[in-house]
Design an enzyme around this catalytic site. Sequence first.
Site, PDB file in Angstrom:
ATOM      1  N   LYS A  43       0.844  -1.206   0.000  1.00 39.30           N
ATOM      2  CA  LYS A  43       0.000   0.000   0.000  1.00 39.30           C
ATOM      3  C   LYS A  43       0.876   1.251   0.000  1.00 39.30           C
ATOM      4  O   LYS A  43       0.611   2.206  -0.729  1.00 39.30           O
ATOM      5  CB  LYS A  43      -0.922  -0.003   1.229  1.00 39.30           C
ATOM      6  CG  LYS A  43      -2.037  -1.047   1.152  1.00 39.30           C
ATOM      7  CD  LYS A  43      -2.840  -1.153   2.446  1.00 39.30           C
ATOM      8  CE  LYS A  43      -3.871  -2.281   2.353  1.00 39.30           C
ATOM      9  NZ  LYS A  43      -4.634  -2.498   3.577  1.00 39.30           N
ATOM     10  N   ASP A  47     -10.341   3.755   4.908  1.00 36.67           N
ATOM     11  CA  ASP A  47     -10.660   2.329   4.763  1.00 36.67           C
ATOM     12  C   ASP A  47     -12.177   2.107   4.734  1.00 36.67           C
ATOM     13  O   ASP A  47     -12.639   1.024   4.401  1.00 36.67           O
ATOM     14  CB  ASP A  47     -10.074   1.550   5.945  1.00 36.67           C
ATOM     15  CG  ASP A  47      -9.046   0.526   5.514  1.00 36.67           C
ATOM     16  OD1 ASP A  47      -9.011   0.199   4.310  1.00 36.67           O
ATOM     17  OD2 ASP A  47      -8.307   0.040   6.379  1.00 36.67           O
ATOM     18  N   GLN A  84      -4.196  -1.405   9.939  1.00 37.18           N
ATOM     19  CA  GLN A  84      -4.224  -2.710   9.265  1.00 37.18           C
ATOM     20  C   GLN A  84      -4.849  -3.758  10.184  1.00 37.18           C
ATOM     21  O   GLN A  84      -4.519  -3.843  11.374  1.00 37.18           O
ATOM     22  CB  GLN A  84      -2.795  -3.122   8.857  1.00 37.18           C
ATOM     23  CG  GLN A  84      -2.715  -4.381   8.016  1.00 37.18           C
ATOM     24  CD  GLN A  84      -3.395  -4.264   6.647  1.00 37.18           C
ATOM     25  OE1 GLN A  84      -3.588  -3.184   6.118  1.00 37.18           O
ATOM     26  NE2 GLN A  84      -3.776  -5.388   6.081  1.00 37.18           N
TER      27      GLN A  84
END
Length: 291
Positions: free
Chosen positions: A53, A120, A97
Amino acid sequence: MTATIIDGKLLAQRLRGDCKLRADRLNAAGITPGLAAVVVGDDPASKIYVRNKLKACQEAGIRSEEHALAPDCSLAAVLALIDRLNADAAVHGILVQLPLPAHLPQAAVIERISPDKDVDGLHPHSLGSLLSGHARFVPCTPAGIMEMLKTTGLDLRGKEAVVVGRSNIVGKPAALMLLQAGATVTLCHSQTADLARHTRRADVLVCAVGKPQIISGDMVKPGAAVIDVGINRTPAGKLLGDVDFGAALQRAGWITPVPGGVGPMTIAMLLGNTILAAERRATALGVKLGA
Ligand code: GUN
């Protein structure tokens, strides 16, 4: 019939090129879009995902920073870091994450992220706005799935869509997005009786279970669009999806490969959401962006 393979890598590359243009436009107005990634512990898969990412950010003109915390770090320490990132004007997006180590409550951590920086799309504000049909940030993997379905040219209105897997991160938001697009949606999960009865009706089949090849060829409706979100590593190190790709390829109309399908799209959508967060901030500050 042999299915058309939806090349997620190629599509993601195109979308990342669009992100770069938008990042250049922000940069020209004096704003560098910024993403902060928080990784707790040393799960090897999470480390690889985050590295990919951050590399994609760099290529798209997004500044990124990684915050690696020890596996036994306290909830207070994680929340303090998120508070600091929420207050940092150079950070437009925050990503924590997942999964987190078992001692950290995932909901409390995600809820601490400012909804304006929830790139996200997993904060209850984001998920609630998706539910109400006015999404602010859409979760990256379902957003990538919808982009892949667009390439088929299928009109989703009135189509039967079956989603297998009810996670907050993929299954539930994917079902909402398909519903919003006009499909008739069935959400299947581990307690569904006779899964094949449902999947065989699916014009669009999305599998996000995390069990290798749980969808056999005969569970696919001929001509269907099959989106495989699973990434399962065999003991020999091979990557397998949730779908038996070879068998489904002979029946489906379209299918996504593993790897090179949904995975790269998730990253592209994260970049898009980060740029969107920076653009919204620019607008809020009254900064004019060029054409
Ligand atoms: N773990 C697996 N996929 C994802 C994702 O899209 N976002 C986050 N934060 N964690 C993940």
